[in-house]
Design an enzyme around this catalytic site. Structure first.
Site, PDB file in Angstrom:
ATOM      1  N   LEU A  17      47.080  42.339  14.602  1.00 48.35           N
ATOM      2  CA  LEU A  17      48.029  42.666  13.301  1.00 48.35           C
ATOM      3  C   LEU A  17      49.171  41.574  13.440  1.00 48.35           C
ATOM      4  O   LEU A  17      49.527  40.989  12.232  1.00 48.35           O
ATOM      5  CB  LEU A  17      48.879  44.154  13.700  1.00 48.35           C
ATOM      6  CG  LEU A  17      47.696  45.246  13.563  1.00 48.35           C
ATOM      7  CD1 LEU A  17      48.627  46.723  13.620  1.00 48.35           C
ATOM      8  CD2 LEU A  17      47.548  45.146  11.934  1.00 48.35           C
ATOM      9  N   ASN A 484      54.049  48.334  18.329  1.00 50.59           N
ATOM     10  CA  ASN A 484      54.145  48.927  17.068  1.00 50.59           C
ATOM     11  C   ASN A 484      53.206  48.271  16.235  1.00 50.59           C
ATOM     12  O   ASN A 484      52.984  47.013  16.402  1.00 50.59           O
ATOM     13  CB  ASN A 484      55.408  48.975  16.329  1.00 50.59           C
ATOM     14  CG  ASN A 484      55.677  47.672  16.087  1.00 50.59           C
ATOM     15  OD1 ASN A 484      56.239  47.006  16.789  1.00 50.59           O
ATOM     16  ND2 ASN A 484      55.971  47.348  14.672  1.00 50.59           N
ATOM     17  N   CYS A 485      52.672  48.878  15.163  1.00 50.05           N
ATOM     18  CA  CYS A 485      51.509  48.308  14.204  1.00 50.05           C
ATOM     19  C   CYS A 485      52.292  48.246  13.037  1.00 50.05           C
ATOM     20  O   CYS A 485      53.714  48.486  12.828  1.00 50.05           O
ATOM     21  CB  CYS A 485      50.070  48.627  14.204  1.00 50.05           C
ATOM     22  SG  CYS A 485      50.328  50.530  13.704  1.00 50.05           S
ATOM     23  N   ILE A 486      51.961  48.309  11.832  1.00 50.42           N
ATOM     24  CA  ILE A 486      52.559  48.316  10.304  1.00 50.42           C
ATOM     25  C   ILE A 486      53.396  49.648  10.365  1.00 50.42           C
ATOM     26  O   ILE A 486      54.395  49.740   9.600  1.00 50.42           O
ATOM     27  CB  ILE A 486      51.445  48.196   9.305  1.00 50.42           C
ATOM     28  CG1 ILE A 486      50.681  46.587   9.527  1.00 50.42           C
ATOM     29  CG2 ILE A 486      52.062  48.277   7.942  1.00 50.42           C
ATOM     30  CD1 ILE A 486      49.816  46.561   8.504  1.00 50.42           C
ATOM     31  N   ARG A 488      53.123  52.608  12.725  1.00 52.04           N
ATOM     32  CA  ARG A 488      53.043  53.597  14.060  1.00 52.04           C
ATOM     33  C   ARG A 488      53.696  52.694  15.230  1.00 52.04           C
ATOM     34  O   ARG A 488      53.521  51.637  15.456  1.00 52.04           O
ATOM     35  CB  ARG A 488      51.552  53.664  14.240  1.00 52.04           C
ATOM     36  CG  ARG A 488      50.641  54.503  13.411  1.00 52.04           C
ATOM     37  CD  ARG A 488      49.290  54.585  13.833  1.00 52.04           C
ATOM     38  NE  ARG A 488      48.219  54.584  12.895  1.00 52.04           N
ATOM     39  CZ  ARG A 488      47.241  55.073  13.111  1.00 52.04           C
ATOM     40  NH1 ARG A 488      46.721  55.081  14.267  1.00 52.04           N
ATOM     41  NH2 ARG A 488      46.237  55.125  11.867  1.00 52.04           N
TER      42      ARG A 488
END
Length: 542
Positions: A17, A484-486, A488
């Site tokens: 990511l 974290n991702c976009i 979550r």
């Protein structure tokens, strides 16, 4: 064993990511440059053809191409950081750079020493600028130029290998003790050295091994592209089905960044993977070819009708099926905004994913149908999967992008999603927002849910929210790692028995909770996830 493998690939998926985020930003700049360079616009507005505007256009275009050209090393660093534990990420990133440089340099040494190097095209252009171009024979032999070095083209997969090995070497050798005479090289100095030595050997072996690996990748590409419309449907369907596990990033990256997504020559330069191909087509003002064979398994083509049109339709269906419409309204607006403007659908999917698995399968199937229809009509779309990219990369590209069928499919999907979601929710009495039993609708629950759904600034104290999260996770000592991702916050715990799952499901401002494995927990905060990540860093003492 199965859960450990799932957890590993989930971690690998999210490590993409950082690279994808950087790429996405600079591709937006490239898009602006492509609009300014578009010959149709220059013909209509001659002022755009002035030398200084074209210089700006070229600068914007090159900003996106920088990341595209050096994707392997960008991904190597991104994966090294994502796969490493807290405190080791910077060291792993440095090790990845060292490893990648050793790999391409020693591959170059091998092909030169054993007479395998193929002569490139050499040209001297204006202002005595020398350019080295990859020939067709070089492409067939999987040779290319990286940082001016003629080497084997391992593509992003090579970067993935370097990043993964660098993270492993950092974890294994970070605290390795060496004999006194070599003590200077132990500790943080040792992982980059080990990584360099590993890829010295790997680099020497690659010219003899990689053609077979590359052949395998091309076989997979032929299998996917040879499946026709069915293959397009399966690509979109599987990408959505993997959402609960977080493995969808790995799946679509296969098409975006490897030969599975195709190989094509754009304006004299060969690009691999749908992302690189569509980006280069945007950046080339004179390109007017047909990319329907490439974009058929590209996330932008099939997902745009779903994210820009279908998801809002479904959320209207959820609103219409709600008994408490004020509650459903704020959630629908926030989830629709995330999908339309950012292409993020998790806040929407977590509303019903576990309440109605059958409805989630229908959602995944409709996504696959979107891919299949656009493949059937030979759409050649170079836009992205949100409304901004639909306008700039689709509508404003004119001859380059057949955005009209994408929009038409989207309009149809809007009504299908609206009626299917409303019917399914009412038919099976699904407890989506606004349909919960009245006895559960206390004022506290209502206010918490309303606050959790908003994308706008709100009164929720983020420090208090994270304090609750840490407590429900079993305390700081039980938190092994988090990132974290976009949308979550992803947390790994030591002991899952200490986790209060019911408490996590009711955390204020959280849109949902998922647990892909015993030790991995996802909390969905939507577009505000980075803010909560920062607060968690502060409270965890990072």
């Amino acid at each position: 064993m199965k859960k450990n493998v799932q957890s590993y690939f989930s971690k690998l998926g999210r490590s993409f990511l950082m690279a994808v985020a950087v790429m996405s930003f600079f591709v937006l700049l490239l898009t602006l440059g492509a609009v300014l360079k578009n010959p149709h616009f220059i013909e209509a507005i001659p002022f755009l053809g002035s030398s200084w505007i074209q210089f700006i256009a070229n600068a914007l275009s090159e900003s996106g191409l920088v990341v595209i050209r050096f994707m392997p090393i960008v991904f190597a660093v991104s994966i090294a950081i994502g796969m490493s534990e807290k405190g080791n990420k910077e060291l792993a990133a440095f090790s990845a750079v060292v490893g990648y440089l050793f790999m391409i340099t020693f591959s170059s040494l091998a092909i030169n020493h054993f007479g395998m190097a193929i002569r490139p095209e050499v040209a001297i252009g204006e202002n005595n600028m020398v350019s080295l171009s990859q020939t067709l024979d070089m492409r067939k032999a999987m040779q290319t130029f990286v940082l001016g070095i003629q080497t084997i083209d391992t593509g992003v997969l090579g970067g993935v290998i370097v990043g993964t090995v660098s993270a492993w070497a950092t974890k294994k050798y970070r605290n390795k003790s060496l004999p006194m005479i070599f003590s200077f090289y132990q500790g943080k100095h040792f992982p980059p050295i080990v990584t360099g030595l590993i890829f010295m050997v790997v680099g020497l072996a690659i010219p003899f091994v990689w053609p077979y690996i590359g052949g395998g990748i091309y076989s997979v590409a032929e299998l996917v592209t040879g499946a026709g419309v069915v293959g397009s449907f399966l690509f979109g369907f599987i990408e959505r089905i993997l959402i609960p596990t977080g493995l969808h990033h790995v799946w679509y990256s296969l098409a975006h960044f490897t030969p599975v997504g195709g190989t094509k020559e754009i304006c004299g330069e060969v690009f691999t993977g749908t992302k690189a191909i569509t980006t280069s087509a945007l950046g080339c003002g004179n390109f007017s070819g047909d990319l329907s064979d490439i974009t058929r398994v590209w996330l932008g083509q099939g997902a745009t009708p779903i994210k820009v049109f279908g998801v809002p339709g479904a959320l209207i269906g959820i609103y219409l099926a709600a008994r408490n419409k004020p509650r459903a309204k704020v959630i629908a607006i926030s989830a629709a905004s995330a999908s339309i403007f950012a292409g993020v659908t998790e806040p929407f999917e977590f509303l019903f994913m576990f309440l109605a698995p059958g409805l989630f399968v229908i959602h995944a199937a409709l996504t696959g149908v979107s891919f299949a229809i656009l493949d059937l009509v030979n759409a050649s779309y170079i836009g992205g999967n949100n409304i901004i990219e639909l306008i700039f990369n689709g509508v404003l590209q004119g001859h380059k992008s057949t955005w009209i069928p994408v929009t038409l499919v989207g309009i149809v999907m809007f009504f299908i999603y609206l009626f299917v979601f409303k019917w399914y929710i009412e038919k099976f009495n699904i407890m989506t927002p606004g349909r919960e039993p009245e006895e559960d609708d206390s004022e506290d629950v209502l206010q918490a849910e309303v606050a959790a759904s908003k994308l706008l600034k709100q009164k929720t104290d983020k420090n208090e929210v994270i304090e609750l999260v840490i407590a429900f996770l079993g305390g700081k000592d039980n938190i092994k790692e988090y990132t974290n991702c976009i949308s979550r916050l992803r947390i790994y715990v030591h002991d899952s028995s200490l986790v209060n799952k019911e408490g996590l499901k009711k955390v204020p401002d959280a849109l949902g909770m998922s647990q892909p494995s015993d030790e991995e927990i996802h909390l969905v905060f939507g577009m505000k996830v980075s803010e909560y990540r920062n607060v968690m860093d502060q409270q965890m003492g990072e």
